[in-house]
Design an enzyme around this catalytic site. Structure first.
Site, short mmCIF file in Angstrom:
data_model
loop_
_atom_site.label_atom_id
_atom_site.label_comp_id
_atom_site.label_asym_id
_atom_site.label_seq_id
_atom_site.Cartn_x
_atom_site.Cartn_y
_atom_site.Cartn_z
N ASP A 146 0.82 -1.22 0.00
CA ASP A 146 0.00 0.00 0.00
C ASP A 146 0.85 1.27 0.00
OD1 ASP A 146 -2.44 -1.58 0.34
OD2 ASP A 146 -1.81 -1.82 2.42
N HIS A 203 -4.26 -1.30 -6.58
CA HIS A 203 -3.68 0.03 -6.72
C HIS A 203 -4.68 0.97 -7.36
CE1 HIS A 203 -2.06 -2.64 -9.97
NE2 HIS A 203 -2.51 -1.69 -10.74
#
Length: 436
Positions: free
Chosen positions: A13, A41
């Site tokens: 992340d 993403h």
């Protein structure tokens, strides 16, 4: 010409999607080399928010070949949803290619993943429940189904026989879940295969041809270094190898093909799911980072755990990946803080250490030792070059570069493409010191 690997330098992340999207402008081929739909993403283009799990970020560039490599595990149902979403947004997906030897996540993988995680109780790992671990387990046991198997009914009927019998036994006898119907699965997955068939290629040959023709190849990792199966905080890890070495295995290339490795790290640290997290914050600062950083998982929607930047895991990521440079993301999230802390060492059993303990039990006992730095308390969101940054923001970046002993090439200051300071293009620029 340069071939570059983009990896996450923390627990995933980190903003790899934006950095990969940025570098894809200079790439001819973008290769996703490991992971599955457990990754996620987010890319913002012209005020459109596009969330991808499998398809490489380079798909937004019409001339770029985007290859889902052999080291990935593919859930065709979700992949086709991504394809449809991109088409609905007017994006050409003709450049999408899928390795014929990528393994397929089947319905029984998802059911087993959820059942096994629930069965662990308080010892849960924090899996996304998307079937990734069971898919990789079947691959290792040589009992898996590959993309090529979805293109031929006789072949699919043959290869599904043993794993389906085994998984139905587990589902029914251990977890009390109704067995799956073989014919229904075959019909569903043959349809997926037919829809994906025009994208299926030989992964290694495709990359080799690009390299032979001196094309720029970008290798995109999922998750992050500390989630690596062999080098992360085991057992709180993923089921593949996100580190740079995984690019060679998952894409089918030799290490001499890789020219550069760029690590992506947030200006602070986050983690989703279970596992040790030495710099984790509680209270108002944690809430502030989470809210300003929109720290909710793309795949699961779970709230991420937030903490100060951890230089110890950063230096570990530099070492195990052979990082040449860094992209620091979400610097703007720190804009309102009057003081920022960075972990420069740990205390373990009363002794100060400056290395990352690979034993998760030891890591749980580690207490962070912090260096305090002054915040800048003004917005950086509109900064477009280094000279635009407040002095204390520059001091913070310099400190990170010195601590990790690796230069910073890119600074991200928001979700949009233009909210970026590119100090040097990792694909076209020479290797030299940046922000050090």
């Amino acid at each position: 010409m340069a071939n570059v690997v983009v990896i996450g330098a923390q627990w995933g992340d980190e903003g790899k999607g934006k950095i990969t999207d940025l570098l894809s402008r200079s790439a001819d081929v973008v290769v996703r080399y490991q992971g599955g739909v457990n990754a996620g993403h987010t890319i913002v283009v012209d005020d459109k928010v596009l969330k991808l799990h499998l398809i490489p970020s380079g798909i937004l560039y019409r001339e770029t070949i985007c290859l889902i490599g052999s080291g990935t595990v593919v859930d065709p149902k979700i992949l086709l949803k991504e394809i449809d979403m991109l088409i609905d947004n007017g994006i050409d997906i003709s450049g999408l290619k899928i390795s014929s030897t990528s393994h397929v996540t089947m319905p029984y993988h998802r059911l087993l993943d959820e059942a096994m995680e629930a069965d662990r109780g308080s010892n849960k790992i924090g899996t996304t429940g998307r079937g990734i671990g069971p898919t990789y387990a079947d691959k290792s046991q040589r009992n898996g189904i590959r993309i090529r198997d979805l293109l031929n009914e006789d072949r699919l009927r043959d290869v599904i026989e043993i794993p389906l019998k085994e998984k139905n036994g587990l589902l029914e006898k251990i977890y009390g879940i109704a067995p799956l119907n073989k014919d229904e699965i075959i019909e569903e997955y043959l349809d997926y295969g037919q829809r994906l068939s025009k994208h299926v290629v030989d992964c290694t040959r495709t990359i080799h041809a690009a390299a032979k023709n001196k094309k720029n190849i970008l290798f995109e990792g999922a998750q992050g270094t500390l989630l690596d199966l062999d080098h992360g905080t085991y057992p709180y890890v993923t089921s593949s190898n996100p580190i740079s070495g995984g690019a060679c295995i998952g894409a089918g290339v030799g290490p001499t093909l890789i020219d550069r490795v760029i690590g992506v790290a947030k200006a602070y640290t986050t983690r989703v799911g279970e596992g040790p997290f030495p710099t984790e914050l509680q209270g108002s600062i944690n809430d502030q980072l989470c809210d300003r950083g929109s720290e909710f998982g793309t795949t699961t929607g779970r709230r991420r755990r937030c903490g100060w930047f951890d230089g110890i895991i950063g230096k570990y990521a530099v070492y195990v990946n052979g990082l040449d440079c860094l992209a620091v993301t979400k610097l703007d999230v720190l804009d309102e803080l009057d003081e920022i802390q960075v972990c420069i060492a740990y205390e373990l059993d009363g002794k100060e250490i400056d290395y990352f303990p690979t034993n998760s039990d030891d890591l749980k006992k580690c207490k962070p030792i912090f260096k305090k730095l002054k915040g800048w308390q003004c917005s950086t969101a509109n900064c477009r070059k280094l000279s635009d940054l407040p002095e204390n923001a520059m001091n913070y970046l310099r400190f990170l570069a010195e601590l990790m002993e690796v230069p910073i090439a890119i600074v991200s200051l928001g979700a949009n493409r233009d909210q970026t300071i590119v100090i040097e293009d990792p694909i076209h620029g020479p290797k030299r010191a940046l922000l050090r």
